[in-house]
Design a protein around this motif. Structure first.
Motif, mmCIF file in Angstrom:
data_model
loop_
_atom_site.group_PDB
_atom_site.id
_atom_site.type_symbol
_atom_site.label_atom_id
_atom_site.label_comp_id
_atom_site.label_asym_id
_atom_site.label_seq_id
_atom_site.Cartn_x
_atom_site.Cartn_y
_atom_site.Cartn_z
ATOM 1 N N ALA A 30 -11.418 -6.376 10.127
ATOM 2 C CA ALA A 30 -11.171 -6.126 8.219
ATOM 3 C C ALA A 30 -11.905 -5.492 7.623
ATOM 4 C CB ALA A 30 -11.877 -7.884 7.897
ATOM 5 N N MET A 31 -13.168 -5.372 8.111
ATOM 6 C CA MET A 31 -14.238 -3.810 7.017
ATOM 7 C C MET A 31 -13.174 -2.319 7.663
ATOM 8 S SD MET A 31 -16.160 -5.740 5.382
ATOM 9 C CE MET A 31 -15.347 -6.642 4.990
ATOM 10 N N SER A 32 -13.062 -2.508 8.350
ATOM 11 C CA SER A 32 -12.268 -1.152 9.062
ATOM 12 C C SER A 32 -11.390 -0.985 7.993
ATOM 13 C CB SER A 32 -12.047 -0.666 10.294
ATOM 14 O OG SER A 32 -11.570 0.096 10.919
ATOM 15 N N ARG A 33 -10.073 -1.817 8.088
ATOM 16 C CA ARG A 33 -9.141 -1.572 7.395
ATOM 17 C C ARG A 33 -9.106 -1.853 6.371
ATOM 18 N NH1 ARG A 33 -5.675 -6.843 11.378
ATOM 19 N NH2 ARG A 33 -4.763 -4.769 12.631
ATOM 20 N N PHE A 34 -9.794 -3.148 5.655
ATOM 21 C CA PHE A 34 -10.607 -2.465 4.163
ATOM 22 C C PHE A 34 -10.818 -1.686 3.809
ATOM 23 C CE2 PHE A 34 -13.607 -2.587 0.514
ATOM 24 C CZ PHE A 34 -13.232 -3.148 0.295
ATOM 25 N N LEU A 62 0.892 -1.233 -0.157
ATOM 26 C CA LEU A 62 0.231 -0.045 -0.178
ATOM 27 C C LEU A 62 0.919 1.299 -0.037
ATOM 28 C CD1 LEU A 62 -2.999 -0.052 2.331
ATOM 29 C CD2 LEU A 62 -1.596 2.261 2.068
ATOM 30 N N GLN A 63 1.671 1.145 0.667
ATOM 31 C CA GLN A 63 2.789 1.961 0.751
ATOM 32 C C GLN A 63 3.412 2.663 -0.516
ATOM 33 O OE1 GLN A 63 5.237 2.379 4.194
ATOM 34 N NE2 GLN A 63 4.102 0.900 5.521
ATOM 35 N N VAL A 64 3.902 1.468 -1.183
ATOM 36 C CA VAL A 64 4.419 1.861 -2.225
ATOM 37 C C VAL A 64 3.713 2.606 -3.255
ATOM 38 C CG1 VAL A 64 5.712 0.568 -3.841
ATOM 39 C CG2 VAL A 64 6.385 -0.396 -1.787
ATOM 40 N N CYS A 95 -7.462 -0.461 -6.601
ATOM 41 C CA CYS A 95 -7.613 -0.019 -4.776
ATOM 42 C C CYS A 95 -8.282 -1.266 -4.111
ATOM 43 C CB CYS A 95 -8.744 1.025 -5.247
ATOM 44 S SG CYS A 95 -7.645 2.418 -5.611
ATOM 45 N N VAL A 96 -9.343 -1.638 -4.371
ATOM 46 C CA VAL A 96 -10.178 -3.180 -3.737
ATOM 47 C C VAL A 96 -8.585 -4.290 -3.933
ATOM 48 C CG1 VAL A 96 -11.463 -4.485 -4.214
ATOM 49 C CG2 VAL A 96 -12.262 -2.951 -5.016
ATOM 50 N N ALA A 97 -7.801 -4.548 -4.560
ATOM 51 C CA ALA A 97 -6.921 -5.645 -4.632
ATOM 52 C C ALA A 97 -6.066 -5.359 -3.345
ATOM 53 C CB ALA A 97 -6.514 -5.591 -6.250
ATOM 54 N N ILE A 98 -6.080 -4.151 -3.074
ATOM 55 C CA ILE A 98 -4.542 -4.192 -2.083
ATOM 56 C C ILE A 98 -5.147 -3.220 -1.235
ATOM 57 C CG2 ILE A 98 -3.084 -2.285 -2.055
ATOM 58 C CD1 ILE A 98 -2.856 -1.345 -4.617
ATOM 59 N N SER A 99 -6.106 -3.375 -0.716
ATOM 60 C CA SER A 99 -7.277 -3.114 -0.007
ATOM 61 C C SER A 99 -7.929 -4.428 0.785
ATOM 62 C CB SER A 99 -8.497 -1.872 -0.689
ATOM 63 O OG SER A 99 -7.853 -1.035 0.087
ATOM 64 N N ALA A 100 -7.975 -5.398 -0.110
ATOM 65 C CA ALA A 100 -8.460 -6.518 0.477
ATOM 66 C C ALA A 100 -7.032 -7.170 1.168
ATOM 67 C CB ALA A 100 -9.162 -7.581 -0.661
ATOM 68 N N ASP A 101 -6.322 -6.931 0.090
ATOM 69 C CA ASP A 101 -4.865 -7.705 1.493
ATOM 70 C C ASP A 101 -4.593 -7.228 2.646
ATOM 71 O OD1 ASP A 101 -4.339 -9.316 -0.638
ATOM 72 O OD2 ASP A 101 -3.621 -8.178 -1.710
ATOM 73 N N ALA A 102 -4.674 -5.519 2.658
ATOM 74 C CA ALA A 102 -5.208 -4.963 3.815
ATOM 75 C C ALA A 102 -5.714 -4.962 4.778
ATOM 76 C CB ALA A 102 -5.433 -2.877 4.014
ATOM 77 N N SER A 103 -7.047 -5.981 4.505
ATOM 78 C CA SER A 103 -7.649 -6.236 5.272
ATOM 79 C C SER A 103 -7.595 -7.177 6.871
ATOM 80 C CB SER A 103 -8.849 -6.527 5.473
ATOM 81 O OG SER A 103 -8.746 -7.750 4.682
ATOM 82 N N ALA A 104 -6.331 -7.273 6.417
ATOM 83 C CA ALA A 104 -5.424 -8.600 7.377
ATOM 84 C C ALA A 104 -6.412 -9.562 7.285
ATOM 85 C CB ALA A 104 -5.140 -7.725 8.661
ATOM 86 N N ASN A 105 -7.169 -10.188 6.758
ATOM 87 C CA ASN A 105 -8.277 -11.534 6.671
ATOM 88 C C ASN A 105 -7.989 -11.887 5.639
ATOM 89 O OD1 ASN A 105 -10.647 -13.487 6.964
ATOM 90 N ND2 ASN A 105 -10.685 -12.530 8.687
ATOM 91 N N LEU A 106 -7.385 -13.748 5.238
ATOM 92 C CA LEU A 106 -6.856 -13.938 4.134
ATOM 93 C C LEU A 106 -8.255 -14.121 2.987
ATOM 94 C CD1 LEU A 106 -4.746 -14.240 2.101
ATOM 95 C CD2 LEU A 106 -4.337 -16.169 3.006
ATOM 96 N N ALA A 107 -8.336 -14.976 3.903
ATOM 97 C CA ALA A 107 -10.045 -15.067 3.932
ATOM 98 C C ALA A 107 -11.429 -13.946 3.363
ATOM 99 C CB ALA A 107 -11.300 -16.223 4.810
ATOM 100 N N ILE A 108 -11.603 -12.696 3.977
ATOM 101 C CA ILE A 108 -12.158 -11.967 3.500
ATOM 102 C C ILE A 108 -11.777 -11.429 2.240
ATOM 103 C CG2 ILE A 108 -13.012 -9.795 3.909
ATOM 104 C CD1 ILE A 108 -13.418 -11.079 7.134
ATOM 105 N N ALA A 109 -10.545 -10.882 2.430
ATOM 106 C CA ALA A 109 -9.342 -10.742 1.139
ATOM 107 C C ALA A 109 -9.896 -11.069 -0.306
ATOM 108 C CB ALA A 109 -8.232 -10.793 1.601
ATOM 109 N N ARG A 110 -10.046 -12.841 -0.397
ATOM 110 C CA ARG A 110 -10.347 -13.625 -1.622
ATOM 111 C C ARG A 110 -11.802 -13.697 -1.402
ATOM 112 N NH1 ARG A 110 -6.329 -19.337 -1.632
ATOM 113 N NH2 ARG A 110 -4.363 -17.945 -1.334
ATOM 114 N N GLY A 111 -12.219 -13.515 -0.931
ATOM 115 C CA GLY A 111 -13.574 -12.930 -1.374
ATOM 116 C C GLY A 111 -14.076 -11.913 -1.913
ATOM 117 N N ILE A 112 -13.304 -10.569 -0.893
ATOM 118 C CA ILE A 112 -13.155 -9.460 -2.310
ATOM 119 C C ILE A 112 -13.234 -9.229 -3.550
ATOM 120 C CG2 ILE A 112 -12.836 -6.954 -1.515
ATOM 121 C CD1 ILE A 112 -12.502 -7.313 1.459
#
Length: 210
Positions: free
Chosen positions: A121-125, A1-3, A142-159
């Protein structure tokens, strides 16, 4: 995200602004971690009290610290050993994506802990998406990077299942709703942001609320 933010700042000639946004995001992430640590403090304190308090008479009248430790270890040593081994094994297993998906899915199921895990997870996303969207990056990215930022792999893959729909021109809210991973309240707020053109502000409010 920072990069990605730094790159967007360099390309858009607003590097100072992007660095400021990175600092704000890191402060937010630190506040989340502090909140989690504070929440876990009380259960840990109760656990330690259950282990140590029954043996305090030994500490006071039974000969001092050494007999106290021996008595505590005799009664709770096997439990402590099992707990330490479980934590180590879990840490090792979570290095693998398959184990992380199972763990991240399971921890969203219990009534209280699961609700908290989903909200974090929703807050981080939402916070990451607000920062990236304000930087002018493509919405699918934005969505792809933010999904990873949620710190929940199951939710991230769903998003991330929403990304093809977003790339094909569907709205953000409609695409995310199809994944079944988003809270209804978050979807309602996103729909409001899309209609009013205030997506970044709305996402910040969602992150704060969650």
């Amino acid at each position: 995200l920072q990069v990605h933010l730094i790159r967007a700042g360099e390309e858009g000639g607003m590097l100072d602004r992007m660095i400021e946004r990175i600092a704000t995001y890191l402060e937010y992430e630190l506040s989340i971690r502090r909140m989690i640590s504070k929440t876990l403090f009380y259960p840990m304190l109760i656990l330690l009290a259950i282990i140590f308090i029954p043996h305090t008479p030994t500490l006071i009248v039974g000969g001092g610290f050494s007999p106290f430790i021996k008595e505590v270890w005799a009664s709770s040593g096997s439990f402590v050993e099992a707990l330490i081994i479980s934590v180590i094994v879990l840490k090792l297993l979570l290095q693998f994506d398959s184990a992380r998906i199972i763990w991240d899915s399971v921890k969203t199921i219990p009534p209280v802990i699961g609700t908290a895990a989903r909200k974090v997870a929703m807050s981080r996303f939402s916070k990451a998406l607000a920062v990236l969207h304000s930087a002018g990056l493509p919405l699918a990215q934005c969505v792809a990077i933010s999904a990873d930022a949620s710190a929940n792999l199951a939710i991230a893959r769903g998003i991330k299942r929403a990304i093809p729909a977003i790339q094909s021109g569907e709205g953000l809210t409609e695409s995310l709703a199809k994944t079944g991973c988003m809270s209804p309240m978050v979807l309602d707020m996103l729909a409001t942001g899309e209609r009013t053109g205030s997506m970044t502000t709305v996402l910040d409010k969602v992150a704060e609320y969650m």
